[in-house]
Design a protein around this motif. Sequence first.
Motif, PDB file in Angstrom:
ATOM      1  N   UNK A   1     -28.318  36.416  51.747  1.00 36.21           N
ATOM      2  CA  UNK A   1     -29.650  36.948  52.017  1.00 36.21           C
ATOM      3  C   UNK A   1     -29.924  38.297  51.378  1.00 36.21           C
ATOM      4  N   UNK A   2     -28.889  38.909  50.802  1.00 29.35           N
ATOM      5  CA  UNK A   2     -29.055  40.189  50.137  1.00 29.35           C
ATOM      6  C   UNK A   2     -29.785  40.008  48.812  1.00 29.35           C
ATOM      7  N   UNK A   3     -30.453  41.048  48.389  1.00 26.02           N
ATOM      8  CA  UNK A   3     -31.128  41.051  47.094  1.00 26.02           C
ATOM      9  C   UNK A   3     -30.154  41.542  46.030  1.00 26.02           C
ATOM     10  N   UNK A   4     -30.101  40.828  44.886  1.00 25.19           N
ATOM     11  CA  UNK A   4     -29.181  41.136  43.798  1.00 25.19           C
ATOM     12  C   UNK A   4     -29.983  41.271  42.508  1.00 25.19           C
ATOM     13  N   UNK A   5     -29.654  42.273  41.706  1.00 29.73           N
ATOM     14  CA  UNK A   5     -30.261  42.404  40.379  1.00 29.73           C
ATOM     15  C   UNK A   5     -29.195  42.020  39.362  1.00 29.73           C
ATOM     16  N   UNK A   6     -29.524  41.068  38.504  1.00 28.80           N
ATOM     17  CA  UNK A   6     -28.570  40.585  37.522  1.00 28.80           C
ATOM     18  C   UNK A   6     -29.308  39.919  36.369  1.00 28.80           C
ATOM     19  N   UNK A   7     -28.636  39.822  35.234  1.00 29.35           N
ATOM     20  CA  UNK A   7     -29.139  39.055  34.088  1.00 29.35           C
ATOM     21  C   UNK A   7     -28.248  37.835  33.865  1.00 29.35           C
ATOM     22  N   UNK A   8     -27.613  37.350  34.926  1.00 28.68           N
ATOM     23  CA  UNK A   8     -26.690  36.219  34.835  1.00 28.68           C
ATOM     24  C   UNK A   8     -27.409  34.901  34.568  1.00 28.68           C
ATOM     25  N   UNK A   9     -28.678  34.837  34.855  1.00 24.17           N
ATOM     26  CA  UNK A   9     -29.431  33.582  34.716  1.00 24.17           C
ATOM     27  C   UNK A   9     -29.933  33.397  33.284  1.00 24.17           C
ATOM     28  N   UNK A  10     -28.983  33.168  32.383  1.00 27.03           N
ATOM     29  CA  UNK A  10     -29.294  33.008  30.958  1.00 27.03           C
ATOM     30  C   UNK A  10     -29.959  31.654  30.711  1.00 27.03           C
ATOM     31  N   UNK A  11     -30.857  31.622  29.733  1.00 31.89           N
ATOM     32  CA  UNK A  11     -31.546  30.388  29.351  1.00 31.89           C
ATOM     33  C   UNK A  11     -31.474  30.217  27.838  1.00 31.89           C
ATOM     34  N   UNK A  12     -31.397  28.960  27.386  1.00 34.26           N
ATOM     35  CA  UNK A  12     -31.288  28.683  25.949  1.00 34.26           C
ATOM     36  C   UNK A  12     -32.485  29.204  25.167  1.00 34.26           C
TER      37      UNK A  12
ATOM     38  N   UNK B   1     -15.277  23.346  15.731  1.00 35.85           N
ATOM     39  CA  UNK B   1     -15.819  24.082  16.859  1.00 35.85           C
ATOM     40  C   UNK B   1     -17.310  24.272  16.612  1.00 35.85           C
ATOM     41  N   UNK B   2     -18.072  24.204  17.693  1.00 34.24           N
ATOM     42  CA  UNK B   2     -19.521  24.262  17.540  1.00 34.24           C
ATOM     43  C   UNK B   2     -20.159  25.140  18.601  1.00 34.24           C
ATOM     44  N   UNK B   3     -21.222  25.810  18.192  1.00 36.75           N
ATOM     45  CA  UNK B   3     -22.065  26.589  19.092  1.00 36.75           C
ATOM     46  C   UNK B   3     -23.162  25.655  19.599  1.00 36.75           C
ATOM     47  N   UNK B   4     -23.113  25.321  20.878  1.00 40.15           N
ATOM     48  CA  UNK B   4     -24.070  24.374  21.451  1.00 40.15           C
ATOM     49  C   UNK B   4     -25.376  25.025  21.849  1.00 40.15           C
ATOM     50  N   UNK B   5     -25.300  26.276  22.330  1.00 37.96           N
ATOM     51  CA  UNK B   5     -26.497  26.939  22.833  1.00 37.96           C
ATOM     52  C   UNK B   5     -26.344  28.452  22.736  1.00 37.96           C
ATOM     53  N   UNK B   6     -27.452  29.134  22.429  1.00 32.77           N
ATOM     54  CA  UNK B   6     -27.525  30.596  22.451  1.00 32.77           C
ATOM     55  C   UNK B   6     -28.449  30.942  23.613  1.00 32.77           C
ATOM     56  N   UNK B   7     -27.962  31.791  24.550  1.00 31.89           N
ATOM     57  CA  UNK B   7     -28.662  32.025  25.817  1.00 31.89           C
ATOM     58  C   UNK B   7     -28.847  33.515  26.075  1.00 31.89           C
ATOM     59  N   UNK B   8     -30.023  33.879  26.554  1.00 29.67           N
ATOM     60  CA  UNK B   8     -30.295  35.274  26.898  1.00 29.67           C
ATOM     61  C   UNK B   8     -31.077  35.328  28.211  1.00 29.67           C
ATOM     62  N   UNK B   9     -31.141  36.521  28.787  1.00 25.47           N
ATOM     63  CA  UNK B   9     -31.946  36.740  29.994  1.00 25.47           C
ATOM     64  C   UNK B   9     -32.245  38.226  30.136  1.00 25.47           C
ATOM     65  N   UNK B  10     -33.302  38.501  30.827  1.00 30.03           N
ATOM     66  CA  UNK B  10     -33.626  39.861  31.263  1.00 30.03           C
ATOM     67  C   UNK B  10     -33.120  40.008  32.695  1.00 30.03           C
ATOM     68  N   UNK B  11     -32.802  41.216  33.080  1.00 30.27           N
ATOM     69  CA  UNK B  11     -32.365  41.467  34.452  1.00 30.27           C
ATOM     70  C   UNK B  11     -33.497  41.113  35.410  1.00 30.27           C
TER      71      UNK B  11
END
Length: 186
Positions: A19-30, A1-11
């Motif tokens: 069309x609604x505005x959403x606040x989230x930290x779902x958009x993680x990047x490597x 088993x391998x860890x391919x990527x470690x991902x983080x994001x700020x809200x």
Amino acid sequence: MQLLSVNTARAERFVAIDGQSVVSAIRKRPRDGRIAVGPLGLEGDEQADPSVHGGLAKAIYAYPQEHRAFWTTVRGQAQVAGALGPGDMGENLTLAGLLESQVWLGDVLVFPDCELVVSEPRYPCFKFNAHMGFNQASKLMAQSGYCGFYLAVRREGSIAAGETFERIPGPREVGLVELFKARMKK
């Protein structure tokens, strides 16, 4: 088993499909290099709504790379443009070789410098639909069982993409997929 990527994001605020505005930290990047792992998760990561994400039991979210083709296909069918990369499921850890069907609550993932414990499945919400670009994304996650899983930190340390890890079986009382499907039926 391998860890391919470690991902983080700020809200951050983004416009959802309705069309609604959403606040989230779902958009993680490597992230490159070693990332500190503390009791509440990865250094540099945030959760916009701590009532449903984060905390000691849901410090880190892991997702199997093996499901990426499924999501690419269904997004294409929904006419959503753009490829999916590491972190695009909102996951902190993109894994290879460990599926939800092989995971039980209490299993321990042992990395070279930290240990993480499987605590629960991820349950999708409207923000997942907004991020994926179509309103059926949460429903498809529920139907497929491709939910990924949350991890609590058992031993703090650091983690880096490319590391291998092992799974130490927990008590084998509650399977992740069974728990996920039972709750999604409600």
